[in-house]
Scaffold this motif. Structure first.
Motif, PDB file in Angstrom:
ATOM      1  N   PRO A  73      51.352  54.217   9.785  1.00  0.00           N
ATOM      2  CA  PRO A  73      51.219  53.835  11.123  1.00  0.00           C
ATOM      3  C   PRO A  73      51.959  54.799  12.313  1.00  0.00           C
ATOM      4  CG  PRO A  73      52.181  51.943  10.322  1.00  0.00           C
ATOM      5  CD  PRO A  73      51.826  52.597   9.419  1.00  0.00           C
ATOM      6  N   SER A  74      51.486  55.049  13.260  1.00  0.00           N
ATOM      7  CA  SER A  74      52.523  55.672  14.086  1.00  0.00           C
ATOM      8  C   SER A  74      53.342  54.367  14.991  1.00  0.00           C
ATOM      9  CB  SER A  74      51.796  56.155  15.097  1.00  0.00           C
ATOM     10  OG  SER A  74      52.692  56.700  16.571  1.00  0.00           O
ATOM     11  N   GLN A 119      47.018  55.330  14.700  1.00  0.00           N
ATOM     12  CA  GLN A 119      47.788  55.242  15.806  1.00  0.00           C
ATOM     13  C   GLN A 119      46.879  54.614  16.766  1.00  0.00           C
ATOM     14  OE1 GLN A 119      49.079  59.214  15.826  1.00  0.00           O
ATOM     15  NE2 GLN A 119      47.824  59.904  17.377  1.00  0.00           N
ATOM     16  N   GLY A 120      47.456  54.085  17.955  1.00  0.00           N
ATOM     17  CA  GLY A 120      46.735  53.409  19.154  1.00  0.00           C
ATOM     18  C   GLY A 120      46.256  54.752  20.091  1.00  0.00           C
ATOM     19  N   LEU A 121      47.021  55.654  20.110  1.00  0.00           N
ATOM     20  CA  LEU A 121      46.714  56.725  21.121  1.00  0.00           C
ATOM     21  C   LEU A 121      45.756  57.735  20.517  1.00  0.00           C
ATOM     22  CD1 LEU A 121      50.012  56.689  22.985  1.00  0.00           C
ATOM     23  CD2 LEU A 121      48.116  55.412  23.627  1.00  0.00           C
ATOM     24  N   THR A 163      45.799  50.677   8.516  1.00  0.00           N
ATOM     25  CA  THR A 163      46.266  51.822   7.618  1.00  0.00           C
ATOM     26  C   THR A 163      45.948  51.689   6.250  1.00  0.00           C
ATOM     27  OG1 THR A 163      48.212  52.018   8.986  1.00  0.00           O
ATOM     28  CG2 THR A 163      48.461  53.278   6.831  1.00  0.00           C
ATOM     29  N   GLY A 196      46.322  45.959   7.459  1.00  0.00           N
ATOM     30  CA  GLY A 196      45.780  46.598   8.899  1.00  0.00           C
ATOM     31  C   GLY A 196      44.719  47.638   8.742  1.00  0.00           C
ATOM     32  N   LEU A 240      56.118  54.110  17.689  1.00  0.00           N
ATOM     33  CA  LEU A 240      56.897  54.968  18.718  1.00  0.00           C
ATOM     34  C   LEU A 240      56.832  56.439  18.460  1.00  0.00           C
ATOM     35  CD1 LEU A 240      58.231  53.879  21.290  1.00  0.00           C
ATOM     36  CD2 LEU A 240      60.471  54.290  20.096  1.00  0.00           C
TER      37      LEU A 240
HETATM   38  C1  LIG Z   1      56.318  48.836  16.543  1.00  0.00           C
HETATM   39  C2  LIG Z   1      54.861  49.649  16.994  1.00  0.00           C
HETATM   40  C3  LIG Z   1      54.908  50.688  17.522  1.00  0.00           C
HETATM   41  C4  LIG Z   1      53.942  51.667  17.773  1.00  0.00           C
HETATM   42  N1  LIG Z   1      53.875  52.793  18.531  1.00  0.00           N
HETATM   43  C5  LIG Z   1      53.002  53.652  18.636  1.00  0.00           C
HETATM   44  C6  LIG Z   1      52.991  54.623  19.114  1.00  0.00           C
HETATM   45  O1  LIG Z   1      54.159  55.272  19.508  1.00  0.00           O
HETATM   46  N2  LIG Z   1      51.802  55.584  19.262  1.00  0.00           N
HETATM   47  C7  LIG Z   1      50.603  55.160  18.945  1.00  0.00           C
HETATM   48  O2  LIG Z   1      49.657  55.780  19.079  1.00  0.00           O
HETATM   49  N3  LIG Z   1      50.424  53.878  18.416  1.00  0.00           N
HETATM   50  C8  LIG Z   1      51.609  53.344  18.349  1.00  0.00           C
HETATM   51  N4  LIG Z   1      51.481  51.753  17.685  1.00  0.00           N
HETATM   52  C9  LIG Z   1      49.967  51.413  17.263  1.00  0.00           C
HETATM   53  C10 LIG Z   1      49.869  51.348  15.780  1.00  0.00           C
HETATM   54  O3  LIG Z   1      50.114  52.749  15.575  1.00  0.00           O
HETATM   55  C11 LIG Z   1      48.478  51.229  15.629  1.00  0.00           C
HETATM   56  O4  LIG Z   1      48.061  49.827  16.069  1.00  0.00           O
HETATM   57  C12 LIG Z   1      48.315  51.340  14.020  1.00  0.00           C
HETATM   58  O5  LIG Z   1      46.885  51.334  13.909  1.00  0.00           O
HETATM   59  C13 LIG Z   1      48.974  50.052  13.220  1.00  0.00           C
HETATM   60  O6  LIG Z   1      48.600  50.320  11.989  1.00  0.00           O
HETATM   61  P1  LIG Z   1      48.127  48.835  11.133  1.00  0.00           P
HETATM   62  O7  LIG Z   1      47.051  48.372  11.559  1.00  0.00           O
HETATM   63  O8  LIG Z   1      48.027  49.375   9.819  1.00  0.00           O
HETATM   64  O9  LIG Z   1      49.345  48.092  11.205  1.00  0.00           O
HETATM   65  C14 LIG Z   1      52.521  51.073  17.521  1.00  0.00           C
HETATM   66  C15 LIG Z   1      52.583  49.717  17.107  1.00  0.00           C
HETATM   67  C16 LIG Z   1      53.573  49.154  16.695  1.00  0.00           C
HETATM   68  C17 LIG Z   1      53.655  47.859  15.996  1.00  0.00           C
END
Ligand SMILES: Cc1cc2nc3c(=O)[nH]c(=O)nc-3n(C[C@H](O)[C@H](O)[C@H](O)COP(=O)(O)O)c2cc1C
Length: 256
Positions: A86-87, A123-125, A16, A14, A89
């Motif tokens: 990734p972040s 991260q999402g936020l 990361t 994804g 929680l």
């Molecule tokens: C289990 C889980 C927990 C997450 N917790 C957070 C969070 O606490 N804060 C945040 O900003 N994003 C959070 N996210 C969003 C991911 O950090 C974000 O989508 C990231 O880009 C995922 O990386 P990837 O595409 O490499 O898997 C979470 C995602 C998942 C699956």
């Protein structure tokens, strides 16, 4: 050629993975870097059981038999290391944390002096910079020179404009990292690192003895009496602060 190893704390291909790929492509475009992507999920890593054998008797006596040493060999062979996660929680992923827990002894016995460290966090936020700060603290404790990392806000789907902005950020990040790879001089410690070293080694010198692997390591490295972990010129203010921190360490050890 300088070797760079990027350790990724997710098996998902994804954001990361994408960010690490872009970062390494920019880094390799300088022409003197070869890189390796290490997906932690491809390796067997047991969670630390907290027995402290690595602190007290040395990392070779860790009772967990898995791929930890293969991963350590990759760190040791590299002039630069990237930790990417990734972040989940508000923290690094469990996969990354399991890896770091198993490397805790590097925090007691740092060794990657002169090598460069950085982080990539997705991260999402958009707010919340603490994961990158945490990873850089880990890098510093292991002895690396740290370069400020990239925090990528990756909301699905990403627009072309957002992807371009991420790529530009990673290009600037790669340039900072490349500059640090080329720098030969070991940096003077920050106040936090100086305090951690001086208080830590002073309390250890009073509370432990040659029974402890940590103690023997410090003795062998000359760290029980040195200004810092490696030869570096401390200005008069840091010299005086160092002496004060030793006194704080003595007082802490006496009070316990
Ligand atoms: C289990 C889980 C927990 C997450 N917790 C957070 C969070 O606490 N804060 C945040 O900003 N994003 C959070 N996210 C969003 C991911 O950090 C974000 O989508 C990231 O880009 C995922 O990386 P990837 O595409 O490499 O898997 C979470 C995602 C998942 C699956």
């Amino acid at each position: 050629m300088k070797r760079v190893a990027a350790f990724i704390g997710t098996g998902r291909h994804g954001h990361t993975h994408d960010a690490v790929g872009r970062f390494l492509a920019h880094l390799e475009s300088f022409g003197d870097v070869e890189s390796e992507i290490v997906r932690l999920s491809d390796y067997r890593l047991e969670p630390c059981i907290g027995c402290k054998q690595c602190f007290l008797r040395g990392e070779a006596l860790c009772p967990l038999k898995d791929d930890r040493d293969t991963l350590i060999a990759k760190m040791e062979a590299a002039e630069g290391v990237v930790l990417a996660s990734p972040s989940y929680l508000f923290q690094v992923s469990g996969t990354m944390k399991t890896f770091l827990d198993r490397l805790s002894f590097f925090g007691h016995r740092p060794r990657f002096f002169g090598k460069t460290f950085t982080s990539i966090v997705t991260q999402g936020l958009p707010f919340d910079a603490k994961i990158g700060k945490y990873l850089n603290l880990v890098g510093s404790c292991f002895g690396y020179k740290t370069v400020a990392g990239s925090r990528i806000t990756a909301l699905d789907p990403m627009t072309e404009k957002e992807e371009q902005a991420v790529d530009d950020r990673l290009q600037r990040h790669a340039a900072r990292f490349h500059k640090s790879l080329a720098e030969k001089e070991l940096p003077a410690p920050s106040l936090v690192l100086l305090a951690g070293f001086r208080i830590g080694r002073t309390t250890m010198s009073l509370e432990q003895d040659e029974e402890s692997y940590d103690y023997r390591y410090y003795l062998e490295k000359g760290w029980l009496h040195s200004d810092y972990l490696y030869p570096v010129r401390l200005g008069p203010a840091k010299k005086a602060l160092g002496a004060f921190l030793d006194a704080v360490g003595r007082r802490m050890a006496r009070k316990r």
